[in-house]
Design a protein around this motif. Structure first.
Motif, mmCIF file in Angstrom:
data_model
loop_
_atom_site.group_PDB
_atom_site.id
_atom_site.type_symbol
_atom_site.label_atom_id
_atom_site.label_comp_id
_atom_site.label_asym_id
_atom_site.label_seq_id
_atom_site.Cartn_x
_atom_site.Cartn_y
_atom_site.Cartn_z
ATOM 1 N N ILE A 21 0.862 -1.166 0.000
ATOM 2 C CA ILE A 21 0.000 0.000 0.000
ATOM 3 C C ILE A 21 0.905 1.225 0.000
ATOM 4 C CG2 ILE A 21 -1.689 1.239 1.369
ATOM 5 C CD1 ILE A 21 -2.470 -1.597 2.414
ATOM 6 N N SER A 22 0.489 2.261 -0.715
ATOM 7 C CA SER A 22 1.302 3.471 -0.846
ATOM 8 C C SER A 22 1.796 3.993 0.501
ATOM 9 C CB SER A 22 0.447 4.535 -1.528
ATOM 10 O OG SER A 22 0.877 5.790 -1.146
ATOM 11 N N GLN A 23 2.950 4.595 0.490
ATOM 12 C CA GLN A 23 3.583 5.068 1.720
ATOM 13 C C GLN A 23 3.043 6.438 2.159
ATOM 14 O OE1 GLN A 23 6.615 3.331 2.968
ATOM 15 N NE2 GLN A 23 5.698 1.747 1.717
ATOM 16 N N ASN A 24 2.335 7.135 1.264
ATOM 17 C CA ASN A 24 1.985 8.545 1.532
ATOM 18 C C ASN A 24 1.445 8.799 2.925
ATOM 19 O OD1 ASN A 24 2.432 8.328 -1.102
ATOM 20 N ND2 ASN A 24 0.379 8.901 -1.778
ATOM 21 N N CYS A 25 0.507 7.933 3.340
ATOM 22 C CA CYS A 25 -0.180 8.207 4.586
ATOM 23 C C CYS A 25 0.641 7.767 5.798
ATOM 24 C CB CYS A 25 -1.543 7.511 4.606
ATOM 25 S SG CYS A 25 -1.373 5.755 4.440
ATOM 26 N N HIS A 425 -13.908 -6.672 -0.342
ATOM 27 C CA HIS A 425 -14.360 -5.820 -1.449
ATOM 28 C C HIS A 425 -14.379 -4.352 -1.018
ATOM 29 C CE1 HIS A 425 -16.608 -4.625 -4.991
ATOM 30 N NE2 HIS A 425 -17.478 -4.017 -4.203
ATOM 31 N N ASP A 426 -14.857 -4.094 0.183
ATOM 32 C CA ASP A 426 -14.972 -2.724 0.683
ATOM 33 C C ASP A 426 -13.593 -2.064 0.817
ATOM 34 O OD1 ASP A 426 -17.180 -0.958 1.726
ATOM 35 O OD2 ASP A 426 -15.765 -0.824 3.406
ATOM 36 N N ILE A 427 -12.650 -2.807 1.371
ATOM 37 C CA ILE A 427 -11.301 -2.244 1.563
ATOM 38 C C ILE A 427 -10.626 -2.042 0.204
ATOM 39 C CG2 ILE A 427 -9.001 -2.736 2.537
ATOM 40 C CD1 ILE A 427 -10.486 -4.032 4.947
ATOM 41 N N GLU A 428 -10.841 -2.982 -0.688
ATOM 42 C CA GLU A 428 -10.273 -2.852 -2.042
ATOM 43 C C GLU A 428 -10.803 -1.579 -2.723
ATOM 44 O OE1 GLU A 428 -12.001 -5.308 -5.025
ATOM 45 O OE2 GLU A 428 -10.150 -5.456 -6.170
ATOM 46 N N GLN A 429 -12.108 -1.346 -2.566
ATOM 47 C CA GLN A 429 -12.715 -0.159 -3.186
ATOM 48 C C GLN A 429 -12.074 1.116 -2.662
ATOM 49 O OE1 GLN A 429 -16.544 -0.028 -4.700
ATOM 50 N NE2 GLN A 429 -15.231 -1.430 -5.835
ATOM 51 N N GLN A 430 -11.856 1.158 -1.344
ATOM 52 C CA GLN A 430 -11.249 2.364 -0.762
ATOM 53 C C GLN A 430 -9.855 2.588 -1.332
ATOM 54 O OE1 GLN A 430 -11.371 2.212 3.604
ATOM 55 N NE2 GLN A 430 -13.230 1.007 3.421
ATOM 56 N N LEU A 431 -9.084 1.515 -1.406
ATOM 57 C CA LEU A 431 -7.704 1.653 -1.889
ATOM 58 C C LEU A 431 -7.674 2.010 -3.376
ATOM 59 C CD1 LEU A 431 -6.148 -1.291 0.116
ATOM 60 C CD2 LEU A 431 -5.615 1.133 0.379
ATOM 61 N N SER A 432 -8.592 1.420 -4.135
ATOM 62 C CA SER A 432 -8.633 1.733 -5.567
ATOM 63 C C SER A 432 -8.995 3.198 -5.767
ATOM 64 C CB SER A 432 -9.675 0.879 -6.287
ATOM 65 O OG SER A 432 -9.366 -0.456 -6.135
ATOM 66 N N ALA A 433 -9.982 3.668 -5.006
ATOM 67 C CA ALA A 433 -10.409 5.067 -5.144
ATOM 68 C C ALA A 433 -9.260 6.016 -4.820
ATOM 69 C CB ALA A 433 -11.596 5.334 -4.227
ATOM 70 N N GLU A 434 -8.364 5.580 -3.956
ATOM 71 C CA GLU A 434 -7.220 6.426 -3.578
ATOM 72 C C GLU A 434 -6.028 6.190 -4.496
ATOM 73 O OE1 GLU A 434 -6.511 5.322 0.480
ATOM 74 O OE2 GLU A 434 -8.544 5.885 1.079
#
Ligand code: FAD
Ligand code: NDP
Ligand code: 3IO
Length: 437
Positions: A21-25, A425-434
Motif C-alpha cells: 500500500i502506498s507510503q503517503n499516509c 471488497h470494501d477495503i479494495e474499493q477504498q484503496l482503488s479510489a485512492e
C-alpha cells in the motif's frame, strides 16, 4: 533498547509489513510510533508498530477467510491471535469425535473448496487440515500469542490503536496501528459459566465441554451434563459409548431434528425449501418430518419451543440440535433427562422437580459468548449485551472509521464467507479510489 529500530528491522523481513500500500499516509504515523516507543510516559509499551494493511483480530476460520480474500486483491493484513495456532477453537477446545454437523458445501471458506475426496461431514481433523492448507495457500502467517486487550479509534490520527499482551508475559504489551480493524474473535470466544448454587463446592470433577475430549475417563461414572445444545447432546452420546451413565439437564425447550431427513441433510433440505417457501412454512415441514421420525420429543422431557427451529435460530441465535444418535439413547433410557438444577450440596444435585441424585462428575455444556465488549472501545457496531453486531445478518459487517466484523452473524461458517467477501471488497474499493492498488 530502541524498540522502534527493533520493529523496523523485523518489518524488513516480515512479508506482512511489505508496503504494497502506498507510503503517503505513513509518515505522520511513523513519527507518532517512534515518539511513543521512546517516550518515558509510555514505558508500558514495548513496541509500537504501524501496519500498512488491515489488522485482523483472531485466526479462526473468519480471520483466515478475510485475510485470504484481501490477499487475493493484493492487500496484505496482519492477524493477531491469542493462542499458538490457527483455528484454536477447533484444535484446542473441541471433543475428539467432533465432525461438522452441516454438509461440507455450507462450511467451506471463500476461494478454496474442500478436497474432492472429503466426506459430506468432514471430521474435526479434516476440517483443521483444510484450514492449514488454506492458510498456506494464501501465505497467511498470524502473529501468535498476541491477546488483544484493547482496541480504540484515535480520533486525532483517524486510526485504530490495537494493544495486545504477549501470552505468559502479562506485563509485556505491544501496540499496532492501522486504518482498518477487523473483528474475527468469534461467537465462542469465552465459555459461559452457569451460576448454580453449590457448584463451586461440588465434590467431584467439573469440566466445561471446551475442555472435554472423550468419555474414556468417565467409564462407570454417573455424569450430569448441564445443557442440551449440540455440545451437550453429543457429549452424552460419547459418554454412552464409553460406558458412563449420562444424565442431561434440559431446563427449557429445545428443537431436536434428525441430521438427515428424506434422504438429505436436514440443513441442505432447509436451505433448498427456503428458496421456495417462507421460513414458517419450512419450519412446519421440518417439524412434521421430525415428528414422524422421532415421535413426540416432549414425552421424553424435550419440549419444543412454540417458534419453529429456523425462525428461532434467526430470531434468537439458538441453534436446533442436529441429532447424530443421542435421541435414540434417550428413548432407550441410556441417557436420563432432568429439569433445571435447584442446588448442589456435596455430590448431591437437587432438581427443580424435587428429585435428588448423586453424581461423580458434571460436564458444563452451557455454551459460549463473544468477548468483544471486553477489549473493543466501540458503542456503535457491537452490542454491549452479547458482543455481537447490533444489526442482524447480513447488515452487521461494517461499522464506522474502518471497523469491520466477520463471523459474528449466528449463521455459522456460511455467515463467515459472506462477511469476508464483503469486507475485502470494501477495503479494495477504498484503496482503488485512492489510487493505491
Ligand atoms: C463444537 C463446535 C462445532 C461447530 N460446528 C460448526 C459447523 O459444523 N458448521 C458451522 O458452520 N459452524 C460450526 N460451529 C460454529 C463456529 O463458530 C464456527 O465453526 C467457526 O469456528 C467460527 O469461526 P470464527 O473464526 O468466527 O471463530 P473461532 O473459530 O472461535 O476463532 C476465533 C479466534 O479468535 C481468537 N481470539 C479470541 N479473542 C481474541 C483476542 N482478544 N485476541 C486475539 N485473538 C482472540 C481465538 O483464540 C480464536 O482462535 C461450531 C462451533 C463449535 C463450538
Ligand atoms: N458438530 C457440530 O456442528 C456442532 C456444533 N456446535 C455448535 O457450537 C455452538 C455452541 O454449542 P453448545 O456448546 O451446545 O452451546 P449452546 O449455547 O448451543 O447451548 C448451551 C446450552 O446450555 C444450556 N444452559 C446454559 N446455562 C444453563 C444453566 N445454568 N442450567 C441449565 N442449562 C443451561 C442452554 O439452555 P437454554 O437454551 O435454556 O439457555 C443450552 O441448552 C452452537 O452454535 C452449536 O450449534 C456444537 C457442537 C457440535
Ligand atoms: O453450528 C452452529 O451453530 C451454526 O451456526 C450452524 C448453523 C447455522 N444455521 C443453522 C441452522 C440450523 C442448524 C445449524 C445452523
Amino acid at each position: 533498547m530502541d524498540h522502534w529500530s527493533e520493529s523496523e528491522g523485523k518489518r524488513v523481513h516480515d512479508p506482512i509489513f511489505q508496503p504494497r500500500i502506498s507510503q503517503n499516509c505513513r509518515q505522520p504515523v511513523e513519527e507518532f510510533c517512534r515518539e511513543r516507543s521512546k517516550g518515558a510516559a509510555v514505558t508500558r509499551f514495548e513496541r509500537c508498530t504501524w501496519v500498512p494493511g488491515p489488522i485482523i483480530v483472531g485466526a479462526g476460520p473468519s480471520g483466515l477467510a478475510v485475510a485470504a480474500c484481501l490477499k487475493e486483491k493484493g492487500v496484505d493484513s496482519l492477524i493477531l491471535e491469542r493462542s499458538n495456532c490457527i483455528a484454536s477453537l477447533w484444535q484446542l477446545k473441541t471433543y475428539d469425535r467432533l465432525s461438522l454437523h452441516l454438509p461440507r458445501q455450507f462450511c467451506e471458506l471463500p476461494l478454496m473448496p474442500f478436497p474432492a475426496d472429503y466426506p459430506i461431514y468432514p471430521s474435526k481433523e479434516k476440517f483443521v487440515a483444510y484450514l492449514e492448507k488454506y492458510a498456506a495457500r494464501f501465505g497467511i502467517c498470524p502473529s501468535y500469542n498476541h491477546a488483544v486487550v484493547c482496541a480504540e479509534y484515535d480520533e486525532k490520527l483517524l486510526l485504530w490503536r490495537v494493544r495486545s499482551q504477549l501470552t505468559g508475559k502479562m506485563e509485556e504489551e505491544v501496540e499496532h496501528i492501522s486504518r482498518w480493524l477487523v473483528v474475527a474473535t468469534g461467537e465462542n470466544a469465552e465459555v459461559v459459566q452457569p451460576e448454580i448454587d453449590g457448584l463451586k463446592e461440588f465434590k467431584g470433577t467439573v469440566v466445561h465441554t471446551s475442555a472435554y475430549k472423550t468419555g474414556r475417563a468417565f467409564a462407570g461414572k454417573r455424569v450430569l451434563v448441564v445443557g442440551c445444545g449440540n455440545s451437550g447432546m453429543e457429549v452424552c452420546l460419547d459418554l454412552c459409548d464409553h460406558n458412563a451413565q449420562p444424565h442431561i439437564v434440559v431446563r427449557d425447550t429445545v428443537h431436536i431434528l434428525p441430521r438427515e431427513m428424506l434422504g438429505q441433510s436436514t440443513f441442505g433440505l432447509s436451505m433448498w425449501l427456503l428458496k421456495w417457501f417462507p421460513v414458517h412454512v419450512v419450519d412446519r415441514i421440518l417439524l412434521l418430518v421430525a415428528r414422524t421420525m422421532l415421535g413426540d420429543t416432549a414425552r421424553l422431557g424435550l419440549k419444543r419451543p412454540t417458534v419453529g427451529p429456523l425462525e428461532l435460530k434467526s430470531l434468537s441465535g439458538k441453534t436446533p440440535v442436529l441429532d447424530v444418535g443421542t435421541f435414540a439413547k434417550i428413548r432407550s433410557g441410556d441417557i436420563k433427562v432432568y429439569p433445571g438444577i435447584k442446588k448442589i450440596s456435596g455430590q448431591q444435585v437437587e432438581f427443580l422437580d424435587t428429585r435428588s441424585e448423586d453424581f461423580d462428575a458434571i460436564v458444563l455444556a452451557t455454551g459460549y459468548k463473544s468477548n468483544v465488549p471486553f477489549w473493543l472501545k466501540d458503542r456503535e457496531l457491537f452490542s454491549d449485551k452479547d458482543g455481537l453486531p447490533r444489526k442482524a445478518f447480513p447488515n452487521g459487517w461494517k461499522g464506522e472509521g474502518g471497523l469491520y466484523s466477520v463471523g459474528l452473524t449466528r449463521r455459522g461458517l456460511m455467515g463467515t464467507s459472506v462477511d469476508a467477501r464483503r469486507i475485502a471488497h470494501d477495503i479494495e474499493q477504498q484503496l482503488s479510489a485512492e489510487g493505491k492498488l
